[in-house]
Design a protein around this motif. Structure first.
Motif, PDB file in Angstrom:
ATOM      1  N   PRO A 247       0.358  -1.178  -0.279  1.00  0.00           N
ATOM      2  CA  PRO A 247      -0.262   0.061   0.465  1.00  0.00           C
ATOM      3  C   PRO A 247       0.894   1.315  -0.365  1.00  0.00           C
ATOM      4  O   PRO A 247       2.432   1.044   0.555  1.00  0.00           O
ATOM      5  N   GLY A 248       0.543   2.405  -0.618  1.00  0.00           N
ATOM      6  CA  GLY A 248       1.076   3.022  -0.366  1.00  0.00           C
ATOM      7  C   GLY A 248       1.086   4.854   1.134  1.00  0.00           C
ATOM      8  O   GLY A 248       0.477   3.322   1.542  1.00  0.00           O
ATOM      9  N   PRO A 249       1.648   5.410   1.158  1.00  0.00           N
ATOM     10  CA  PRO A 249       1.717   5.918   2.412  1.00  0.00           C
ATOM     11  C   PRO A 249       0.480   6.901   2.830  1.00  0.00           C
ATOM     12  O   PRO A 249      -0.270   7.650   2.078  1.00  0.00           O
ATOM     13  N   GLU A 250      -0.139   7.774   3.741  1.00  0.00           N
ATOM     14  CA  GLU A 250      -1.256   8.217   4.106  1.00  0.00           C
ATOM     15  C   GLU A 250      -0.503   9.359   3.367  1.00  0.00           C
ATOM     16  O   GLU A 250       0.906   9.684   4.074  1.00  0.00           O
ATOM     17  N   LEU A 251      -1.667  10.383   3.375  1.00  0.00           N
ATOM     18  CA  LEU A 251      -0.921  11.796   2.943  1.00  0.00           C
ATOM     19  C   LEU A 251      -1.424  12.325   4.702  1.00  0.00           C
ATOM     20  O   LEU A 251      -1.997  12.347   4.697  1.00  0.00           O
ATOM     21  N   PRO A 252      -0.477  13.203   4.647  1.00  0.00           N
ATOM     22  CA  PRO A 252      -0.804  14.221   5.844  1.00  0.00           C
ATOM     23  C   PRO A 252      -1.446  16.293   5.301  1.00  0.00           C
ATOM     24  O   PRO A 252      -1.493  15.838   3.694  1.00  0.00           O
ATOM     25  N   ASP A 253      -1.883  16.389   6.017  1.00  0.00           N
ATOM     26  CA  ASP A 253      -3.313  17.457   6.031  1.00  0.00           C
ATOM     27  C   ASP A 253      -2.421  17.972   4.509  1.00  0.00           C
ATOM     28  O   ASP A 253      -3.520  18.883   3.549  1.00  0.00           O
ATOM     29  N   GLU A 254      -1.050  19.075   4.950  1.00  0.00           N
ATOM     30  CA  GLU A 254      -0.799  19.815   4.976  1.00  0.00           C
ATOM     31  C   GLU A 254      -0.712  19.543   3.076  1.00  0.00           C
ATOM     32  O   GLU A 254      -1.393  20.233   1.850  1.00  0.00           O
ATOM     33  N   ILE A 255      -0.412  17.795   2.607  1.00  0.00           N
ATOM     34  CA  ILE A 255       0.069  17.274   1.168  1.00  0.00           C
ATOM     35  C   ILE A 255      -1.395  17.202   0.652  1.00  0.00           C
ATOM     36  O   ILE A 255      -1.850  17.788  -0.871  1.00  0.00           O
ATOM     37  N   VAL A 256      -2.328  16.939   1.275  1.00  0.00           N
ATOM     38  CA  VAL A 256      -3.449  16.835   0.588  1.00  0.00           C
ATOM     39  C   VAL A 256      -4.613  18.615   0.599  1.00  0.00           C
ATOM     40  O   VAL A 256      -5.068  18.357  -0.869  1.00  0.00           O
ATOM     41  N   ALA A 257      -4.390  19.174   1.242  1.00  0.00           N
ATOM     42  CA  ALA A 257      -4.737  20.672   0.989  1.00  0.00           C
ATOM     43  C   ALA A 257      -3.833  21.399  -0.529  1.00  0.00           C
ATOM     44  O   ALA A 257      -4.168  22.079  -1.350  1.00  0.00           O
ATOM     45  N   GLY A 258      -2.984  20.827  -0.014  1.00  0.00           N
ATOM     46  CA  GLY A 258      -1.860  21.178  -1.346  1.00  0.00           C
ATOM     47  C   GLY A 258      -1.790  21.085  -2.713  1.00  0.00           C
ATOM     48  O   GLY A 258      -2.368  21.755  -3.207  1.00  0.00           O
ATOM     49  N   THR A 259      -2.399  19.820  -2.198  1.00  0.00           N
ATOM     50  CA  THR A 259      -2.632  18.858  -4.220  1.00  0.00           C
ATOM     51  C   THR A 259      -4.186  19.635  -4.062  1.00  0.00           C
ATOM     52  O   THR A 259      -4.812  19.833  -5.561  1.00  0.00           O
ATOM     53  N   ARG A 260      -5.296  19.786  -3.137  1.00  0.00           N
ATOM     54  CA  ARG A 260      -6.892  19.896  -3.722  1.00  0.00           C
ATOM     55  C   ARG A 260      -6.410  20.983  -4.286  1.00  0.00           C
ATOM     56  O   ARG A 260      -7.312  21.475  -5.317  1.00  0.00           O
ATOM     57  N   ALA A 261      -5.506  22.058  -3.668  1.00  0.00           N
ATOM     58  CA  ALA A 261      -6.264  23.137  -4.092  1.00  0.00           C
ATOM     59  C   ALA A 261      -5.229  23.864  -5.706  1.00  0.00           C
ATOM     60  O   ALA A 261      -5.579  24.852  -6.480  1.00  0.00           O
ATOM     61  N   ARG A 262      -4.600  22.294  -5.750  1.00  0.00           N
ATOM     62  CA  ARG A 262      -3.657  22.731  -7.525  1.00  0.00           C
ATOM     63  C   ARG A 262      -5.009  21.757  -8.557  1.00  0.00           C
ATOM     64  O   ARG A 262      -4.848  22.616  -9.589  1.00  0.00           O
ATOM     65  N   TYR A 263      -5.566  21.476  -8.019  1.00  0.00           N
ATOM     66  CA  TYR A 263      -6.570  20.721  -8.914  1.00  0.00           C
ATOM     67  C   TYR A 263      -7.546  21.579  -8.996  1.00  0.00           C
ATOM     68  O   TYR A 263      -8.291  21.639 -10.096  1.00  0.00           O
ATOM     69  N   VAL A 264      -7.788  22.353  -7.929  1.00  0.00           N
ATOM     70  CA  VAL A 264      -9.330  22.816  -8.369  1.00  0.00           C
ATOM     71  C   VAL A 264      -8.423  24.749  -9.067  1.00  0.00           C
ATOM     72  O   VAL A 264      -8.926  25.103 -10.099  1.00  0.00           O
ATOM     73  N   GLU A 265      -6.970  25.044  -8.641  1.00  0.00           N
ATOM     74  CA  GLU A 265      -6.482  26.467  -9.813  1.00  0.00           C
ATOM     75  C   GLU A 265      -6.386  25.435 -11.492  1.00  0.00           C
ATOM     76  O   GLU A 265      -7.252  26.552 -12.375  1.00  0.00           O
ATOM     77  N   ALA A 266      -6.210  24.268 -11.238  1.00  0.00           N
ATOM     78  CA  ALA A 266      -6.298  24.045 -12.651  1.00  0.00           C
ATOM     79  C   ALA A 266      -7.655  24.331 -13.252  1.00  0.00           C
ATOM     80  O   ALA A 266      -7.728  24.671 -14.805  1.00  0.00           O
ATOM     81  N   PHE A 267      -8.570  23.458 -12.402  1.00  0.00           N
ATOM     82  CA  PHE A 267     -10.128  23.829 -12.943  1.00  0.00           C
ATOM     83  C   PHE A 267     -10.755  25.465 -13.406  1.00  0.00           C
ATOM     84  O   PHE A 267     -11.238  24.964 -14.001  1.00  0.00           O
ATOM     85  N   GLU A 268      -9.502  25.776 -12.284  1.00  0.00           N
ATOM     86  CA  GLU A 268     -10.326  26.817 -12.743  1.00  0.00           C
ATOM     87  C   GLU A 268      -9.539  27.890 -13.559  1.00  0.00           C
ATOM     88  O   GLU A 268     -10.453  28.830 -14.709  1.00  0.00           O
ATOM     89  N   ARG A 269      -8.394  28.011 -13.813  1.00  0.00           N
ATOM     90  CA  ARG A 269      -7.612  28.196 -14.717  1.00  0.00           C
ATOM     91  C   ARG A 269      -8.293  27.770 -16.472  1.00  0.00           C
ATOM     92  O   ARG A 269      -8.456  28.895 -17.096  1.00  0.00           O
ATOM     93  N   LEU A 270      -9.035  26.683 -16.161  1.00  0.00           N
ATOM     94  CA  LEU A 270      -9.456  25.867 -17.353  1.00  0.00           C
ATOM     95  C   LEU A 270     -10.981  26.359 -18.097  1.00  0.00           C
ATOM     96  O   LEU A 270     -11.146  26.975 -19.373  1.00  0.00           O
TER      97      LEU A 270
END
Ligand code: Q0N
Length: 287
Positions: A247-270
């Motif tokens: 199994p892969g590692p659990e992601l800490p909260d700040e990595i989850v938040a940073g990753t979510r922000a990048r997905y949302v940024e891609a959505f909003e930019r496009l």
């Protein structure tokens, strides 16, 4: 979710249910995979971002080629689609040399029968995008194939139509994304035939899970590029000494938040649409 709906397929992060004989429901989860392994931690709203982005592209490319989208559900993560007879190949278009394309070029100077100029580097932009189909190999990994190999599986007219539609949709989206600071290095389409035998674009299209999205501002050929969406999660996975098997590692909260922000940024930019507006009214991406 449909009550007692027949489960007709699942990928690593999406599931497909039958609604009736003609329609399917495609549901995108918040699961994320890195290095081909689904991680135990979800990225909130990732499924909504990918569903909204795919629907956005479907709405803007249907005049290039028709697609399977019938309706977006209120939850923002489920798409009602037409049931198709899927082609036996995955339709990949590459505008840049990366992943298996780079690997094949390095060993043979070619990708799927396309002879490329010598001296290209990893992540080089190609002079013209190339159609590089693949088949689902037994191992689970995709196998790149050339036209002759594909013609053992399908009619040449259909192959040529899928190639032409793939290149045209990629060209449109690539130009659109470029103007918004995102390079779509490559992308994978899945086509099917409708009951009248017409070619129809299916699956999800032009999302970060089916494509390589690179931030244009730091692009430099000569090595691997950071992924627009998954780079935080990948970098974190590299720091914890994980061997990249289940199994892969659990992601800490700040990595989850940073990753979510990048997905949302891609959505909003496009899309040019605020993600909150999409959540309030998913059909915003169709207008
Ligand atoms: C289908 N797959 C690929 C989704 C993708 N419109 C359709 N009609 C019939 N079959 C399919 C589609 C679509 N899209 C596509 N499998 C069946 C892989 N799946 C995996 C699960 O998530």
């Amino acid at each position: 979710m449909p009550e007692a709906a027949e489960h007709v397929g699942s990928g690593k992060v999406r599931e497909l249910f039958a609604l009736d004989d003609e329609r399917l429901l495609l549901v995108a989860s918040d699961r994320i995979s890195t290095f081909d392994v689904v991680l135990p931690t979800e990225i909130p709203d990732k499924g909504r971002v990918l569903t909204g982005l795919s629907a956005f592209w479907f709405a803007r490319t249907h005049e290039i080629v028709p697609n399977h989208l019938l309706a977006l559900r209120e939850d923002g993560r489920s798409t009602e689609c037409r049931r198709l007879e899927m082609l036996p190949i995955e339709c990949v278009v590459r505008g840049y040399l990366s992943g298996s394309g780079w690997k094949d070029y390095r060993t043979t100077g070619t990708v799927c029968g396309h002879v490329l100029p010598s001296g290209l580097a990893e992540s080089s932009k190609l002079s013209e995008p190339v159609f590089t189909p693949s088949t689902k190999a037994m191992t689970g990994h995709d196998e790149n194939i050339d036209r002759d190999r594909a013609l053992e599986l399908m009619e040449p007219e259909l192959y040529d139509a899928a190639e032409q539609a793939s290149l045209a949709v990629y060209q449109f989206a690539s130009d659109y994304a470029n103007a918004r600071g995102i390079i779509i290095a490559d992308t994978k389409f899945e086509f099917g035939l409708d009951p009248e035998g017409r070619l129809v674009l299916g699956d999800e299209a032009l999302t970060p899970d089916s494509s390589r999205f690179w931030p244009a501002d730091v692009y430099a050929a000569g090595g691997p590029q950071p992924s627009f969406d998954k780079q935080f999660a990948r970098d974190y996975c590299e720091t914890v000494g994980w061997d990249k098997t289940y199994p892969g590692p659990e992601l800490p909260d700040e990595i989850v938040a940073g990753t979510r922000a990048r997905y949302v940024e891609a959505f909003e930019r496009l899309t040019g649409i605020a993600f909150d507006d999409y959540v309030a009214d998913p059909e915003a991406v169709l207008r």
